[in-house]
Each structure stands twice: as C-alpha cells, then as structure tokens.
Design a protein around this motif. Structure first.
Motif, PDB file in Angstrom:
ATOM      1  N   LEU A  80      17.065   0.825  16.632  1.00 25.17           N
ATOM      2  CA  LEU A  80      16.642   2.226  16.772  1.00 25.17           C
ATOM      3  C   LEU A  80      15.129   2.308  16.610  1.00 25.17           C
ATOM      4  N   ASN A 121      13.507  -0.079   3.929  1.00 19.82           N
ATOM      5  CA  ASN A 121      13.252   0.902   4.989  1.00 19.82           C
ATOM      6  C   ASN A 121      13.737   2.288   4.550  1.00 19.82           C
ATOM      7  N   ALA A 124      14.416   5.138   7.264  1.00 23.22           N
ATOM      8  CA  ALA A 124      15.685   4.994   7.993  1.00 23.22           C
ATOM      9  C   ALA A 124      16.877   5.260   7.075  1.00 23.22           C
ATOM     10  N   LYS A 126      17.045   7.318   4.598  1.00 23.19           N
ATOM     11  CA  LYS A 126      17.177   8.775   4.434  1.00 23.19           C
ATOM     12  C   LYS A 126      17.761   9.401   5.691  1.00 23.19           C
ATOM     13  N   TYR A 128      19.726   8.043   8.005  1.00 22.38           N
ATOM     14  CA  TYR A 128      21.154   7.750   8.185  1.00 22.38           C
ATOM     15  C   TYR A 128      21.996   8.519   7.167  1.00 22.38           C
TER      16      TYR A 128
HETATM   17  C1  LIG Z   1      13.096   5.758  11.238  1.00 25.82           C
HETATM   18  C2  LIG Z   1      12.647   6.496  12.507  1.00 25.82           C
HETATM   19  C3  LIG Z   1      13.630   6.216  13.632  1.00 25.82           C
HETATM   20  C4  LIG Z   1      12.614   8.009  12.182  1.00 25.82           C
HETATM   21  O1  LIG Z   1      12.258   8.701  13.377  1.00 25.82           O
HETATM   22  P1  LIG Z   1      11.639  10.182  13.351  1.00 25.82           P
HETATM   23  O2  LIG Z   1      11.946  10.831  14.669  1.00 25.82           O
HETATM   24  O3  LIG Z   1      10.222  10.142  12.943  1.00 25.82           O
HETATM   25  O4  LIG Z   1      12.495  10.888  12.205  1.00 25.82           O
HETATM   26  P2  LIG Z   1      12.744  12.453  12.051  1.00 25.82           P
HETATM   27  O5  LIG Z   1      11.472  13.204  12.314  1.00 25.82           O
HETATM   28  O6  LIG Z   1      13.946  12.848  12.852  1.00 25.82           O
HETATM   29  O7  LIG Z   1      13.099  12.542  10.515  1.00 25.82           O
HETATM   30  C5  LIG Z   1      14.454  12.437  10.110  1.00 25.82           C
HETATM   31  C6  LIG Z   1      14.547  12.065   8.667  1.00 25.82           C
HETATM   32  O8  LIG Z   1      14.189  10.699   8.513  1.00 25.82           O
HETATM   33  C7  LIG Z   1      13.516  10.516   7.264  1.00 25.82           C
HETATM   34  N1  LIG Z   1      12.152  10.086   7.549  1.00 25.82           N
HETATM   35  C8  LIG Z   1      11.548   9.990   8.751  1.00 25.82           C
HETATM   36  N2  LIG Z   1      10.295   9.494   8.613  1.00 25.82           N
HETATM   37  C9  LIG Z   1      10.115   9.286   7.291  1.00 25.82           C
HETATM   38  C10 LIG Z   1       9.054   8.776   6.499  1.00 25.82           C
HETATM   39  N3  LIG Z   1       7.908   8.379   7.056  1.00 25.82           N
HETATM   40  N4  LIG Z   1       9.240   8.677   5.163  1.00 25.82           N
HETATM   41  C11 LIG Z   1      10.388   9.066   4.573  1.00 25.82           C
HETATM   42  N5  LIG Z   1      11.446   9.567   5.285  1.00 25.82           N
HETATM   43  C12 LIG Z   1      11.295   9.674   6.597  1.00 25.82           C
HETATM   44  C13 LIG Z   1      13.537  11.846   6.570  1.00 25.82           C
HETATM   45  O9  LIG Z   1      14.711  11.958   5.788  1.00 25.82           O
HETATM   46  C14 LIG Z   1      13.611  12.803   7.724  1.00 25.82           C
HETATM   47  O10 LIG Z   1      14.195  14.031   7.402  1.00 25.82           O
HETATM   48  P3  LIG Z   1      13.318  15.156   6.627  1.00 25.82           P
HETATM   49  O11 LIG Z   1      12.031  15.290   7.383  1.00 25.82           O
HETATM   50  O12 LIG Z   1      14.204  16.359   6.687  1.00 25.82           O
HETATM   51  O13 LIG Z   1      13.116  14.622   5.241  1.00 25.82           O
HETATM   52  C15 LIG Z   1      11.191   6.091  12.930  1.00 25.82           C
HETATM   53  O14 LIG Z   1      10.342   6.216  11.818  1.00 25.82           O
HETATM   54  C16 LIG Z   1      11.088   4.686  13.471  1.00 25.82           C
HETATM   55  O15 LIG Z   1      11.221   4.457  14.679  1.00 25.82           O
HETATM   56  N6  LIG Z   1      10.812   3.716  12.569  1.00 25.82           N
HETATM   57  C17 LIG Z   1      10.596   2.320  12.940  1.00 25.82           C
HETATM   58  C18 LIG Z   1      11.865   1.604  13.353  1.00 25.82           C
HETATM   59  C19 LIG Z   1      12.961   1.665  12.312  1.00 25.82           C
HETATM   60  O16 LIG Z   1      12.750   1.570  11.106  1.00 25.82           O
HETATM   61  N7  LIG Z   1      14.195   1.820  12.828  1.00 25.82           N
HETATM   62  C20 LIG Z   1      15.393   1.838  12.001  1.00 25.82           C
HETATM   63  C21 LIG Z   1      15.977   0.464  11.935  1.00 25.82           C
HETATM   64  S1  LIG Z   1      17.432   0.438  10.911  1.00 25.82           S
END
Ligand SMILES: CC(C)(COP(=O)(O)OP(=O)(O)OC[C@H]1O[C@@H](n2cnc3c(N)ncnc32)[C@H](O)[C@@H]1OP(=O)(O)O)[C@@H](O)C(=O)NCCC(=O)NCCS
Length: 157
Positions: A80, A121, A124, A126, A128
C-alpha cells in the motif's frame, strides 16, 4: 474529492511510475513501478481521487497467503502506498474503508483480508486500526524487523 478503487490498467501506468516516497516511508513498502508485471493470483488495485491515481496496493490469492493465515479463503494485501504529494488528505483512510465492499464484489470467495505491518510503522498501524483491522497476534520477521499480522473479516457480498 471522490475516492474509488479500481483494477490497474495501462492508463494508470504513467502516474504510478511517478510515485515518490521519502526514504523513511519507502522502507515500509514497494512502489507501484515494481509491479509492471505480476504473477497469477496477484491483482494491482489503484486508488483514484476523481480520475487521478493517488495510491496503489496489491491483493494476493497466491500460496504466499498461507504464511499469514490458515484460512484458504483469505487474501493478502501488500504494498500500500499513497504518493507523498497526496498524503494527509484522508485518501488511504477512505480507500481502506472501501476495501471490504470492493473485495466482496470483485473476489466473492474472499472472507478475510490479512496484511503485515512493521512494528515501527505507526502511521499505517493507526490507519488499519481505524478501519477495523485487528492484531491476530501472529508475528513474522521481515527484512527491517518484526511484522505484525492484522486481519479484517470480509462479509459475503
Ligand atoms: C500510511 C499511508 C498509506 C497513509 O496514507 P494517507 O493518505 O496519508 O493517510 P490518511 O490521510 O488517509 O490518514 C489516515 C490515518 O492514517 C494515520 N496516519 C496517516 N499519516 C500519519 C502520520 N504521518 N503519522 C501518524 N498517523 C498517520 C492516521 O491515523 C490517519 O487518521 P487521522 O488523520 O484521523 O489521525 C501513507 O503514509 C504511505 O503511503 N506511507 C508509506 C507506505 C506505507 O507505510 N504503507 C503501509 C505498508 S503496511
């Protein structure tokens, strides 16, 4: 912005190839360009914001799933990512909220989603947890440390 999930097609290739993640995030996933071809039983899913490809993940119904669960009807989610410039807008949250409905219509035999998240991580984990994934208590050793196995039941469509 309207978020939807769709199967990969060639029209998404250019956008997916331009995905960028900073090093501290890239270690947790594989970018979409690693999957220009996939094996049988692997499905590339694109996260769209309107018509724009902003995210990606891979679904597996391969033998690899067996190392995560004993359930023969489970699928595995890996790789993801949300492109860095589109992060923090709620796109991953919406995409994961759409996951169960998408899977039950596209993969009607699937009744459980499993995935592995690195113990470091936090973002991620949070994400999930917010959409209902539970910690199964299973652990596997990954290249950068312990991976926690999470699961989400998928209601039959
Ligand atoms: C993890 C990832 C997919 C989140 O994508 P995103 O579109 O920015 O996330 P969202 O804006 O939908 O946020 C959803 C929730 O994720 C968590 N979250 C997202 N970014 C975060 C951060 N930098 N720190 C802490 N929590 C975070 C929070 O719980 C957030 O909800 P909230 O804002 O209500 O607290 C993105 O950061 C990513 O691509 N990371 C790198 C790859 C990775 O780690 N993939 C997962 C592998 S298991």
């Amino acid at each position: 912005m309207s978020i939807s999930l769709t199967h990969y097609s060639e029209q998404h290739l250019d956008a997916l190839n331009q995905f960028y993640l900073p090093e501290e995030q890239a270690k947790f996933t594989s970018l979409p360009h690693a999957f220009e071809t996939v094996d049988k039983g692997q499905y590339r899913i694109v996260i769209l914001a309107g018509n724009d490809a902003v995210g990606f993940f891979l679904l597996h119904e391969t033998e690899r799933v067996n190392s995560f669960t004993d359930n023969p009807n489970a699928m595995l989610l890996t790789s993801l990512s949300i492109n860095e410039k589109d992060q923090g807008k709620g796109y991953a949250l919406k995409a994961m909220q759409l996951l169960a409905g998408f899977v039950s219509s596209e993969f009607p035999d699937c009744n459980e989603m499993v995935l592995a998240v690195n113990h470091k991580n936090i973002a991620a984990q949070k994400l999930y947890s917010n959409v209902g994934f539970q910690d199964t208590g299973r652990r596997i050793d990954g290249p950068i440390g312990e991976q926690w196995i999470l699961n989400l039941p998928i209601a039959k469509g």
